[in-house]
Design a protein around this motif. Sequence first.
Motif, mmCIF file in Angstrom:
data_model
loop_
_atom_site.group_PDB
_atom_site.id
_atom_site.type_symbol
_atom_site.label_atom_id
_atom_site.label_comp_id
_atom_site.label_asym_id
_atom_site.label_seq_id
_atom_site.Cartn_x
_atom_site.Cartn_y
_atom_site.Cartn_z
ATOM 1 N N GLU A 66 0.759 -1.211 0.025
ATOM 2 C CA GLU A 66 -0.216 0.478 0.172
ATOM 3 C C GLU A 66 1.151 1.762 -0.379
ATOM 4 O O GLU A 66 0.610 2.464 -0.700
ATOM 5 N N LEU A 67 2.208 1.422 1.054
ATOM 6 C CA LEU A 67 2.850 2.478 0.852
ATOM 7 C C LEU A 67 3.521 2.325 -0.617
ATOM 8 O O LEU A 67 3.562 3.639 -1.381
ATOM 9 N N MET A 68 3.617 1.484 -1.348
ATOM 10 C CA MET A 68 4.282 1.590 -2.983
ATOM 11 C C MET A 68 3.074 1.640 -3.845
ATOM 12 O O MET A 68 3.417 3.171 -4.055
ATOM 13 N N PHE A 69 2.002 1.649 -3.934
ATOM 14 C CA PHE A 69 0.887 1.773 -4.495
ATOM 15 C C PHE A 69 0.640 3.172 -4.404
ATOM 16 O O PHE A 69 0.244 4.648 -4.807
ATOM 17 N N PHE A 70 0.457 3.881 -3.163
ATOM 18 C CA PHE A 70 0.148 5.042 -2.815
ATOM 19 C C PHE A 70 1.636 6.109 -3.679
ATOM 20 O O PHE A 70 0.879 7.409 -4.531
ATOM 21 N N PHE A 71 2.876 6.130 -3.506
ATOM 22 C CA PHE A 71 3.764 6.708 -4.484
ATOM 23 C C PHE A 71 3.359 6.540 -6.084
ATOM 24 O O PHE A 71 3.629 7.717 -6.761
ATOM 25 N N ILE A 72 2.822 5.818 -6.328
ATOM 26 C CA ILE A 72 2.627 4.870 -7.753
ATOM 27 C C ILE A 72 1.115 5.815 -8.238
ATOM 28 O O ILE A 72 1.432 6.589 -9.027
ATOM 29 N N VAL A 73 0.189 5.622 -7.586
ATOM 30 C CA VAL A 73 -1.143 6.823 -7.762
ATOM 31 C C VAL A 73 -0.795 8.000 -7.779
ATOM 32 O O VAL A 73 -1.105 8.772 -8.872
ATOM 33 N N LYS A 74 0.232 8.787 -6.881
ATOM 34 C CA LYS A 74 0.724 10.159 -7.344
ATOM 35 C C LYS A 74 1.630 10.137 -7.657
ATOM 36 O O LYS A 74 1.198 11.331 -8.391
#
Length: 333
Positions: free
Chosen positions: A123-131
């Motif tokens: 989820e932490l990784m996905f946050f940065f991908i989405v951003k």
Amino acid sequence: MDDIQGRKRKQWIDFLRGLAVLFVLFGHVLEKTDNTYYYYVFTSPIKIPLFFVISGYLFYCNRSFPAFFKRVWTGLILPWLVLSILPIVVISAIKGIPYFYENVGDVVTGRSVWYMPCCIIAELMFFFIVKATRKITTLGMVIICIVSALIGEMLIVRHQLDFLMFNRALTVQLFLLAGYLFKRYEKQLDEIKGVYLWCGVCLYVMLGMISIICYPGANLDVHTGEYYNPAISISMILIGCFCIFYIAKRYDWKSRVITFVGQNSLVFYIWAGYGLAAFTIVSSFTGMIISNQILLAIAQFFVICIFCTIASIVINRFLPEAVGRKRVRKSVM
């Protein structure tokens, strides 16, 4: 991690989460029998991936990273550490300090209850991908997640970056993305006729049958990164999760029992092993012997569910923070 705190809970989401947990628990006791293959062929593409798809669907990143991390901390990290380490501390008081050191390391590194650290990192990784991809096309996000999944699979095969299941977190970006896109295009997907969803279910069953015929004995396992045929495996995951997701949403599936399990999925998932230990203790004390493997698995499954239900009620009553919930204050008359 969901973002439904403070809003009305979607019961069909809790139902799906509970269904996935029950699939996992029954799979854990059934794996001790000789009748696991067909069960795993049709449930493995759904049970663990569905958790990540739900997280992607409920994903909300319109906030700063500190605010997002706070939600991850209260909703995932703190419950994971408390629910995992608290029983170890209690048992260590009986068995001695060596037991603590032998087991706490497995928790911190992710060797124990692998899904939790994997979900946190993912989820932490996905946050940065989405951003990073908000200003580019959806195709750009899809490409990044696919590349991430491929890199993660290569790392799993080479047993690299196993710490905190970082390599698994890379592979499941694809499942988080699926849930995220389900939410983004929710209005369009809601217009799909029900008959097409059931056709998808038939396609899912057909792919399962093809797997049985062409790859006998092979099982899909997200944890170990085993995708016996990537095309069939990923297709079953995406089709299966999509169909069960929108069938549940459209027909608003409800069950008080399964919904309760979904609302307390962390307790059921993390403490299932202690429920199985309770069964072993009770059966040894009473001298109960069940020779039929299927009946034994069913008995173990029900004892685990009863144990985790009682644990969930106690935790929600006395230590709600351990499962990411706020303590309800009693109003003063």
